[in-house]
Write an enzyme that holds these catalytic residues in place. Structure first.
Site, PDB file in Angstrom:
ATOM      1  N   LYS A  35    -101.935  19.422  36.960  1.00 22.44           N
ATOM      2  CA  LYS A  35    -100.660  19.412  36.230  1.00 22.44           C
ATOM      3  C   LYS A  35     -99.545  18.985  37.178  1.00 22.44           C
ATOM      4  O   LYS A  35     -99.504  19.429  38.339  1.00 22.44           O
ATOM      5  CB  LYS A  35    -100.392  20.820  35.674  1.00 22.44           C
ATOM      6  CG  LYS A  35     -99.202  20.922  34.729  1.00 22.44           C
ATOM      7  CD  LYS A  35     -99.073  22.352  34.185  1.00 22.44           C
ATOM      8  CE  LYS A  35     -97.881  22.520  33.253  1.00 22.44           C
ATOM      9  NZ  LYS A  35     -97.713  23.917  32.799  1.00 22.44           N
ATOM     10  N   SER A  41     -97.066  24.203  27.833  1.00 20.92           N
ATOM     11  CA  SER A  41     -96.561  22.981  28.425  1.00 20.92           C
ATOM     12  C   SER A  41     -97.642  22.110  29.081  1.00 20.92           C
ATOM     13  O   SER A  41     -97.419  20.934  29.328  1.00 20.92           O
ATOM     14  CB  SER A  41     -95.506  23.318  29.482  1.00 20.92           C
ATOM     15  OG  SER A  41     -96.080  24.075  30.532  1.00 20.92           O
ATOM     16  N   SER A  61     -98.720  28.595  28.867  1.00 24.20           N
ATOM     17  CA  SER A  61     -98.943  27.145  29.032  1.00 24.20           C
ATOM     18  C   SER A  61    -100.314  26.716  29.524  1.00 24.20           C
ATOM     19  O   SER A  61    -100.597  25.520  29.545  1.00 24.20           O
ATOM     20  CB  SER A  61     -97.884  26.565  29.962  1.00 24.20           C
ATOM     21  OG  SER A  61     -96.679  26.478  29.270  1.00 24.20           O
TER      22      SER A  61
END
Ligand code: GLN
Length: 452
Positions: A52, A127, A151
């Site tokens: 990420k 997210s 997330s």
């Protein structure tokens, strides 16, 4: 093979913000060479992993999904990434995310949304939608996420993958671009529970460079996943959270959850109902605490030290340059959070909002402590609904916030939780959440592996 797969599908999925083709090939070659030389290799030698874009990667662009960090190449690796390298993994690239990890759908990325491989017109969660979509589209076998309010787990749930939020402090925040420091937790994403545990084992454990890191070894998550896979849960007591099984969740989600609860009972688990009366205040408390911490953390993006700088023509004051940079560099959701947080922390309102939210946080922690005196782990659906169509919840921020209704209490408490696939509703994946006491991460892996 994974680079080829990315080249073939990522134009449609958009899981990646940056593919590090050269770096990945070099890392893979180096594993081959070391293997040929008879060197001792790390536990995940040669396994590709996607990271990420919230974690710093030395020399590799790190944007946090924001224009304000466009073009920034960090001079250092985050601890998680450093440990991935030491374990021999091959980093494929950086995955898309809501700007600064603020969001539940990856639609708030400054670089355009990621699409759910199950249905390209739907969101992949957020997210960390990029990390989950990369797994679901077979662009990567493992990925890393970060979980501040859900997330990792929520994208896992809506893409039919596994996502685990470790105990807060069980994985290092060093090099994790800060959103809400008392909640942010990096963690593993994978397509099955054992893979997630293997990744967790490699990235977890004490880090002297993070002052909130827990000075203890990683619980035996791999052993627990293997034990769970035997399918015997005799002696394990699970609590269905009453507050999360009434209204609020789609009927199809509840049906899939109930079926899995029955399956767990058949494996020998004892199932009871546990009420956690303060969980209903978790969402409002989170949406004061997280923005408050964000408003403070994001003050460092001043147009001077990192990334973007706007309007520096030699005639403007520092303050003007700062404000032009922040105006251009931050998206609407980030600005909303900074404003809410600044307001909640301002003198005169501090006690009414931030102070009150902190008290609620304590009450939620007490709910967890009381529950874990009765049961080994708590269970609920991971999300109230399946992946929704792109664009359907962006008009009203509150509708977006609801996506994390069931995941947020765990972050406020600090314990670990995992989402594991539990069937489909309307042809789309549903996630099953298992929440365990702090530093009992192994417990959730056992139950998750049994359910899988
Ligand atoms: N959706 C939540 C938020 O917008 C959680 C995000 C996260 O876990 N990073 O704050």
């Amino acid at each position: 093979a994974h680079l080829d797969r990315i080249a073939a599908v990522d134009e449609r999925v958009h899981a990646f913000l940056h593919v590090d083709t050269e770096g990945a090939l070099a890392a893979a070659r180096s594993v081959d060479e070391r293997r040929a030389a008879g060197d001792e290799l790390g536990p995940l030698a040669g396994v590709p992993v996607a990271v990420k874009d919230v974690l710093t990667t030395k020399g590799v662009p790190t944007t946090v999904g924001s224009k304000i960090l466009e073009g920034w190449r960090p001079p250092y690796d985050s601890t998680v990434v450093q440990r991935l390298r030491e374990a021999g993994t091959v980093m494929l690239g950086k995955t898309n995310m809501d700007e600064f990890a603020m969001g539940s759908s990856t639609e708030y990325s400054a670089y355009g949304p990621t699409r759910n491989p199950w249905d390209l017109d739907r969101i992949p969660g957020g997210s960390g939608g990029g990390s989950a979509a990369a797994l679901a589209a077979y662009e990567a076998p493992l990925s890393i996420g970060s979980d501040t309010g859900g997330s990792i787990r929520q994208p896992g749930a809506v893409t039919g993958t596994v996502g685990a939020k470790p105990t807060y402090g069980g994985t290092s925040r060093y090099g994790l671009v800060a959103f809400s420091s008392s909640l942010d937790t990096p963690g593993p994403c994978a397509r099955n529970v054992l893979d997630a545990a293997l990744l967790h084992q490699v990235i977890g454990g004490h880090d002297p460079r993070d002052s909130t890191s827990i000075p203890a070894p990683v619980p035996d998550v791999v052993g627990a996943a293997r034990l769970g896979a035997t399918g015997d849960l005799t002696g394990v007591k699970l609590g269905v959270v009453t507050e999360f099984t009434g209204e609020g969740a789609e009927p199809g989600v509840m049906a899939a959850f109930r079926e899995s609860v029955e399956a767990l009972a058949k494996l020998g688990a004892e199932i009871v109902e546990v009420s956690c009366p303060h969980f209903k205040y978790a969402l409002p408390a989170y949406y004061l605490i997280a923005p408050s911490e964000c408003s403070s953390n994001l003050a460092r993006f001043d147009g001077v030290r990192f990334g973007l700088r706007v309007g520096d023509d030699g005639n403007r004051s520092l303050e003007e340059v700062m404000s032009l940079t922040r105006e251009a560099g931050f998206g609407p959701e980030v600005k909303r959070r900074i404003m809410i947080g600044t307001y909640a922390l301002s003198s005169g309102y501090y006690d009414a909002y931030y102070g009150q939210a902190q008290k609620v946080r304590t009450l939620i922690t007490r709910d967890f402590t009381a529950a874990f005196e009765r049961v080994d782990a708590l269970i609920s659906p991971t999300t109230p609904f399946v992946a929704f169509p792109i664009g359907s919840r962006t008009a009203d921020p509150y509708q977006m916030y609801l996506a994390d209704l069931f995941t947020i209490p765990t972050n406020l408490y600090g314990g670990p939780a995992i989402s594991v696939p539990c069937g489909l509703s309307e042809g789309l994946p549903v996630g099953f959440q298992i929440m365990a006491p702090t530093m009992a991460d192994d417990r959730m892996y056992r139950v998750a592996a049994a359910l899988e």
